[in-house]
Design an enzyme around this catalytic site. Structure first.
Site, PDB file in Angstrom:
ATOM      1  N   GLY A  29      38.937  86.615  73.417  1.00  0.00           N
ATOM      2  CA  GLY A  29      38.340  85.279  73.254  1.00  0.00           C
ATOM      3  C   GLY A  29      36.891  85.411  72.852  1.00  0.00           C
ATOM      4  O   GLY A  29      36.198  86.355  73.252  1.00  0.00           O
ATOM      5  N   LYS A 288      44.859  76.200  66.964  1.00  0.00           N
ATOM      6  CA  LYS A 288      44.606  77.194  65.909  1.00  0.00           C
ATOM      7  C   LYS A 288      45.442  76.954  64.660  1.00  0.00           C
ATOM      8  O   LYS A 288      45.310  77.655  63.664  1.00  0.00           O
ATOM      9  CB  LYS A 288      44.874  78.612  66.441  1.00  0.00           C
ATOM     10  CG  LYS A 288      44.012  78.996  67.639  1.00  0.00           C
ATOM     11  CD  LYS A 288      42.591  79.348  67.232  1.00  0.00           C
ATOM     12  CE  LYS A 288      41.780  79.816  68.440  1.00  0.00           C
ATOM     13  NZ  LYS A 288      40.394  80.134  68.088  1.00  0.00           N
ATOM     14  N   ASP A 508       1.916  47.085  86.660  1.00  0.00           N
ATOM     15  CA  ASP A 508       2.909  46.515  85.744  1.00  0.00           C
ATOM     16  C   ASP A 508       4.165  46.165  86.549  1.00  0.00           C
ATOM     17  O   ASP A 508       4.388  46.707  87.642  1.00  0.00           O
ATOM     18  CB  ASP A 508       3.215  47.572  84.659  1.00  0.00           C
ATOM     19  CG  ASP A 508       4.467  47.251  83.887  1.00  0.00           C
ATOM     20  OD1 ASP A 508       4.568  46.140  83.355  1.00  0.00           O
ATOM     21  OD2 ASP A 508       5.357  48.126  83.827  1.00  0.00           O
TER      22      ASP A 508
HETATM   23  O1  LIG Z   1      39.398  82.323  78.739  1.00  0.00           O
HETATM   24  P1  LIG Z   1      40.650  81.888  78.030  1.00  0.00           P
HETATM   25  O2  LIG Z   1      41.218  80.640  78.564  1.00  0.00           O
HETATM   26  O3  LIG Z   1      41.618  82.994  77.922  1.00  0.00           O
HETATM   27  O4  LIG Z   1      40.246  81.539  76.503  1.00  0.00           O
HETATM   28  C1  LIG Z   1      39.471  82.363  75.686  1.00  0.00           C
HETATM   29  C2  LIG Z   1      38.191  81.677  75.240  1.00  0.00           C
HETATM   30  O5  LIG Z   1      38.528  80.648  74.334  1.00  0.00           O
HETATM   31  C3  LIG Z   1      37.520  79.743  73.905  1.00  0.00           C
HETATM   32  O6  LIG Z   1      36.653  80.296  72.916  1.00  0.00           O
HETATM   33  C4  LIG Z   1      35.660  79.521  72.271  1.00  0.00           C
HETATM   34  O7  LIG Z   1      34.486  80.276  72.087  1.00  0.00           O
HETATM   35  C5  LIG Z   1      34.329  80.982  70.884  1.00  0.00           C
HETATM   36  C6  LIG Z   1      32.948  81.587  70.857  1.00  0.00           C
HETATM   37  O8  LIG Z   1      31.952  80.627  71.021  1.00  0.00           O
HETATM   38  C7  LIG Z   1      34.560  80.088  69.679  1.00  0.00           C
HETATM   39  O9  LIG Z   1      34.470  80.865  68.501  1.00  0.00           O
HETATM   40  C8  LIG Z   1      35.923  79.436  69.771  1.00  0.00           C
HETATM   41  O10 LIG Z   1      36.085  78.519  68.713  1.00  0.00           O
HETATM   42  C9  LIG Z   1      36.099  78.722  71.083  1.00  0.00           C
HETATM   43  O11 LIG Z   1      37.431  78.269  71.185  1.00  0.00           O
HETATM   44  C10 LIG Z   1      36.785  79.217  75.098  1.00  0.00           C
HETATM   45  O12 LIG Z   1      35.739  78.363  74.705  1.00  0.00           O
HETATM   46  C11 LIG Z   1      36.293  80.285  76.038  1.00  0.00           C
HETATM   47  O13 LIG Z   1      35.719  79.703  77.182  1.00  0.00           O
HETATM   48  C12 LIG Z   1      37.487  81.114  76.469  1.00  0.00           C
HETATM   49  O14 LIG Z   1      37.086  82.169  77.297  1.00  0.00           O
HETATM   50  O1  LIG Z   2      44.013  91.205  70.346  1.00  0.00           O
HETATM   51  C1  LIG Z   2      42.913  90.686  70.222  1.00  0.00           C
HETATM   52  C2  LIG Z   2      42.688  89.628  69.316  1.00  0.00           C
HETATM   53  C3  LIG Z   2      41.433  89.059  69.224  1.00  0.00           C
HETATM   54  N1  LIG Z   2      40.427  89.519  69.961  1.00  0.00           N
HETATM   55  C4  LIG Z   2      39.075  88.938  69.868  1.00  0.00           C
HETATM   56  O2  LIG Z   2      39.120  87.604  70.355  1.00  0.00           O
HETATM   57  C5  LIG Z   2      38.059  86.865  69.777  1.00  0.00           C
HETATM   58  C6  LIG Z   2      38.567  85.513  69.353  1.00  0.00           C
HETATM   59  O3  LIG Z   2      37.493  84.643  69.212  1.00  0.00           O
HETATM   60  P1  LIG Z   2      37.520  83.307  68.367  1.00  0.00           P
HETATM   61  O4  LIG Z   2      36.173  82.759  68.391  1.00  0.00           O
HETATM   62  O5  LIG Z   2      38.071  83.572  67.011  1.00  0.00           O
HETATM   63  O6  LIG Z   2      38.544  82.330  69.122  1.00  0.00           O
HETATM   64  P2  LIG Z   2      38.780  81.926  70.675  1.00  0.00           P
HETATM   65  O7  LIG Z   2      39.930  82.759  71.133  1.00  0.00           O
HETATM   66  O8  LIG Z   2      37.556  82.223  71.410  1.00  0.00           O
HETATM   67  O9  LIG Z   2      39.141  80.492  70.638  1.00  0.00           O
HETATM   68  C7  LIG Z   2      37.520  87.687  68.610  1.00  0.00           C
HETATM   69  O10 LIG Z   2      36.267  88.216  68.963  1.00  0.00           O
HETATM   70  C8  LIG Z   2      38.540  88.787  68.455  1.00  0.00           C
HETATM   71  O11 LIG Z   2      37.998  90.011  68.009  1.00  0.00           O
HETATM   72  C9  LIG Z   2      40.632  90.552  70.857  1.00  0.00           C
HETATM   73  O12 LIG Z   2      39.709  90.962  71.547  1.00  0.00           O
HETATM   74  N2  LIG Z   2      41.877  91.123  70.954  1.00  0.00           N
HETATM   75 MG   LIG Z   3       6.830  47.866  82.336  1.00  0.00          MG
END
Ligand SMILES: O=P(O)(O)OC[C@H]1O[C@H](O[C@H]2O[C@H](CO)[C@@H](O)[C@H](O)[C@H]2O)[C@H](O)[C@@H](O)[C@@H]1O
Ligand SMILES: O=c1ccn([C@@H]2O[C@H](COP(=O)(O)OP(=O)(O)O)[C@@H](O)[C@H]2O)c(=O)[nH]1
Ligand SMILES: [Mg+2]
Length: 737
Positions: A29, A288, A508
């Site tokens: 994430g 997504k 005031d």
């Molecule tokens: O912790 P999880 O419930 O497993 O989810 C993973 C993370 O997902 C979300 O990621 C967001 O943050 C990214 C970086 O700023 C961004 O690129 C992405 O678009 C977001 O969806 C979530 O906000 C995190 O809190 C979670 O840990």
């Molecule tokens: O098998 C995986 C697939 C993805 N990622 C990482 O998960 C993050 C996904 O972040 P993104 O902001 O694209 O989406 P989010 O999951 O936070 O909504 C990226 O840094 C990826 O390199 C990872 O660590 N292992």
């Molecule tokens: Mg006043």
């Protein structure tokens, strides 16, 4: 030494138990992967959940979990399975997540989830407070912890607190549907600085704050009674060098070092050298657009059969939040879609989709990024999307094409990618074709520009910028021109008061003695307030004057039975202690007939606004109007009026959500200084909240104690935070009489 306290729901390390032993793996994430490098290099402690419920960790391993966390400067917050159900799977991921991503039909409103969400937020806040020392900076992350900033503020009013929201902030029309919208906004507003990935999220948030809580918003600053909160956008970057270096190492590695995945990818490349690989990587999440993507791919193959056997979609979907029904349903939908499409198009030597449902270690991600010619990322909504940035960073020979949804925060900074609307299959299919046919020079040209930007605005720079802005809010707080009346300063003022022979108070009314209410006629003084003013004025050495913009009838009837001097309409009328009104300024009122219809026209066009008629002035109030429309119309009206009244000796005063047209000679400065003539006052005190009170602050002698109510730009020497503080201060004077 001061430190940074980072706090997020999930720690960057996840603990699991394999054969009775603890195992540590990195979290998946964007938040964790992105922020990790900032944490690694800095002096910070990171507080969060290690990924197992309390019940899942055997007693004898609990200590070890904390040790593993400590080894990486982390602190594990333990959550029970009930807490995880209500807080994480419940309110966070069944209420906030779908709502903030515009999936209103998935959004649940469950009291029980909300209760546990509050409880767990408090648990996180308590953990911070345990580690917090004066001077530390606290950085709270994301939608799981929206209430934490204010929970800390309540206990540590002086703390420097930042909040960053990693997901979109929806438009007001969507956000307003949340039953706990007020509480959520108040929770976040505990921070000094609130950050978002894009300007759109920022303006949605500001609009909700001004419409729902009705706080004053000027550009990106929110004025609370006791503080100013700053809101800004900071698009998160990636650890660019890490991805670039990993790609360079990848190309230098020998065949023996290759991963099994890379061997299989190479095998396919060799078998079909002119075929291209399309990559998609995301958590398996309905935001997504994975199902859309597969359907668009099907549409593409149907429409362009010449690409059969010439293209392969390599799709990595990482398991996520599988206790939430929508995620389980989506898993089934995708399994079926992949099965159906592979069944439909496969040949003996070729399958159109290569599907992985698991997470992959970093090296395998690099294998995928570097091998695939195209990245197809089509979220329906996505806060940022770091995968898009990572893909570009690993393209060290600058080739490759990124197709990216305009609904991802990242699209704002990645204009050189092929930007598509994920709901438009025709457009996605066209983009795939364009990507296949794009000459290498063009790919290189586009990617070089993207890379330059990503390299510069790395995650390190992102964190530095946020931190700098956060610390800046503290400096701003300290450098306020006026001085807060602390208990010590209040004591000093009291000493001066006691020693003085002749004292005068200019006080005031609205916004100073009483708070603003929706209808001005409802802002009557309560009995305690009347008693307070009466007894303050009872001291022979003290003269109290209530000085207001209000009309004389209202003011007179409210203070009928209290012996106190009144100045109404900014100085037009004056009432002596005995109750007799006299005209203090020779002002005209014929102009009103010409001006009134103009204002009426604005009232008709701006719902919620109204005219207040005073004897010698007209006021247009827009406090109840839509805040944005109100500001726009106030600007317009002010321009129109200024033109209309030129050369008539009138002026337009811009007060707090009110425009007032009145004679230029009349203002509180002139009215108050007039009262000083011929008297030897040796203690002068003036207090007010508004722009119109600034006339007093500027025109009274420099030695006067001038006090602004609220934190705003002012010429007053001192300030107090709000009306309750005004009363406390006045009560102090009474005690010292
Ligand atoms: O912790 P999880 O419930 O497993 O989810 C993973 C993370 O997902 C979300 O990621 C967001 O943050 C990214 C970086 O700023 C961004 O690129 C992405 O678009 C977001 O969806 C979530 O906000 C995190 O809190 C979670 O840990
Ligand atoms: O098998 C995986 C697939 C993805 N990622 C990482 O998960 C993050 C996904 O972040 P993104 O902001 O694209 O989406 P989010 O999951 O936070 O909504 C990226 O840094 C990826 O390199 C990872 O660590 N292992
Ligand atoms: Mg006043």
């Amino acid at each position: 030494m001061s430190k940074t306290i980072i706090i997020s729901n999930r720690l960057p390390l996840q603990i699991s138990i394999e054969n009775g032993e603890l195992e540590v793996t990195p979290s998946v994430g964007g938040l964790a992967t992105g922020l990790k490098s900032f944490h690694k290099d800095g002096d910070s402690v990171w507080i969060g959940w290690p990924g197992l419920t309390e019940e899942e960790i055997p007693e004898n391993l609990k200590e070890n979990v904390q040790e593993k966390a400590q080894a990486e400067n982390c602190v594990a917050v333990h959550l029970s399975s009930d807490e995880i159900d209500g807080f994480y799977y419940g309110f966070s991921n069944r209420t906030i997540w779908p709502l903030f991503h515009y999936f209103m039909e998935y959004t649940e409103s469950d009291d029980q989830y909300w209760r546990i969400y509050q409880q767990v937020n408090q648990k996180y806040a308590n953990e911070i407070l345990k580690h917090y020392k004066d001077g530390d900076v606290i950085w709270v992350h994301d939608y799981q912890l929206l209430l934490v900033p204010n929970m800390i503020r309540e206990k540590e009013p002086e703390a420097v607190i930042g909040f960053f929201n990693h997901i979109p902030f929806p438009s007001y029309e969507v956000f307003r549907t949340l039953p706990w919208r007020d509480e959520v906004l108040k929770g976040v507003l505990g921070a000094d600085l609130i950050g978002f990935h894009t300007y759109d999220y920022e303006r949605h948030f500001l609009s909700s704050v001004s419409r729902i809580l009705r706080h004053q918003v000027d550009f990106n600053e929110i004025t609370l009674p006791d503080r100013i909160v700053k809101v800004d956008s900071f698009p998160m970057g990636i650890d660019y060098k890490k991805f670039e270096q990993a790609a360079l190492n990848h190309f230098e590695s020998t065949t023996a070092d290759q991963s099994e995945l890379q061997r299989r990818l190479d095998h396919h490349l060799e078998a079909t050298p002119d075929a291209k690989m399309i990559l998609s990587i995301d958590r398996l999440d309905y935001t997504k657009g994975i199902a859309h993507r597969i359907r668009a791919y099907e549409y593409f193959l149907d429409k362009n059969p010449e690409y059969i056997e010439k293209v392969r979609l390599v799709m990595l979907a990482v398991p996520s939040r599988s206790n939430v029904p929508q995620y389980r349903r989506l898993k089934r939908e995708i399994d079926e879609l992949v099965g159906r499409i592979n069944g439909k198009f496969s040949t003996v030597s070729w399958t159109p989709i290569w599907y992985f449902y698991r997470s992959m270690p970093f090296n395998n991600l690099i294998d995928l990024y570097t091998t695939c010619d195209i990245a197809l990322l089509t979220p329906i909504r996505d806060g940022m999307n770091l995968v898009a940035k990572e893909y570009i960073a690993t393209r060290t020979n600058h080739t490759g094409v990124l197709i990216l949804s305009e609904m991802a925060g990242a699209a704002h900074e990645m204009n050189e990618a092929l930007i598509i609307n994920p709901n438009n299959f025709e457009q996605v299919s066209e983009a795939l074709k364009t990507a296949f046919e794009m000459p290498e020079e063009e790919q290189i040209e586009r990617n070089k520009m993207l890379q330059k930007r990503l390299r510069r605005y790395s995650v390190e720079k992102w964190a530095q910028d946020f931190m700098k802005a956060l610390k800046g809010t503290r400096e701003n707080r300290d450098s306020f021109k006026s001085i807060r009346i602390t208990p010590e300063i209040s004591e000093e003022i009291m000493t001066q008061y006691r020693n003085a022979e002749r004292r005068i108070f200019f006080i005031d009314y609205d916004g100073t003695l009483v708070n603003f209410v929706e209808k001005p006629e409802n802002a009557r003084p309560d009995e305690d307030l009347k008693e307070l003013i009466r007894s303050l004025n009872a001291d022979d050495k003290t003269d109290v004057i209530l000085i207001s913009g209000r009309d004389k009838n209202t003011l007179g009837s409210w203070w009928k039975d209290v012996p106190v001097e009144l100045i109404s309409e900014h100085g037009v009328w004056m009432r002596q202690i005995d109750g007799e009104w006299e005209l203090a300024e020779n002002v005209k009122s014929e102009w009103m007939d010409a001006v009134r219809p103009v204002i009426e026209n604005f009232v008709d066009r701006t719902p919620g606004t109204f005219i207040e008629e005073k004897n010698y002035s007209l006021a247009w109030h827009y406090r109840k109007a839509d805040p944005e429309l109100g500001e726009i119309r106030a600007n317009e009206l002010s321009t129109v009026l200024k033109e209309l009244i030129s050369n008539r000796g009138l002026s337009v005063l811009e007060g707090n959500k009110v425009l007032e047209i009145k004679s230029s000679d009349v203002n509180k400065g002139k009215a108050s200084t007039k009262k000083l003539i011929g008297k030897n006052y040796d203690f002068i005190f003036a207090i007010g909240d508004d722009w119109t009170d600034e006339y007093m602050f500027r025109e009274l002698p420099e030695s006067s104690y001038t006090v602004k109510v609220g934190i705003k730009k002012t010429s007053a020497r001192f300030y107090v935070e709000g009306t309750p503080k005004v009363r406390t201060l006045l009560e102090k004077f009474r005690e010292n009489s």
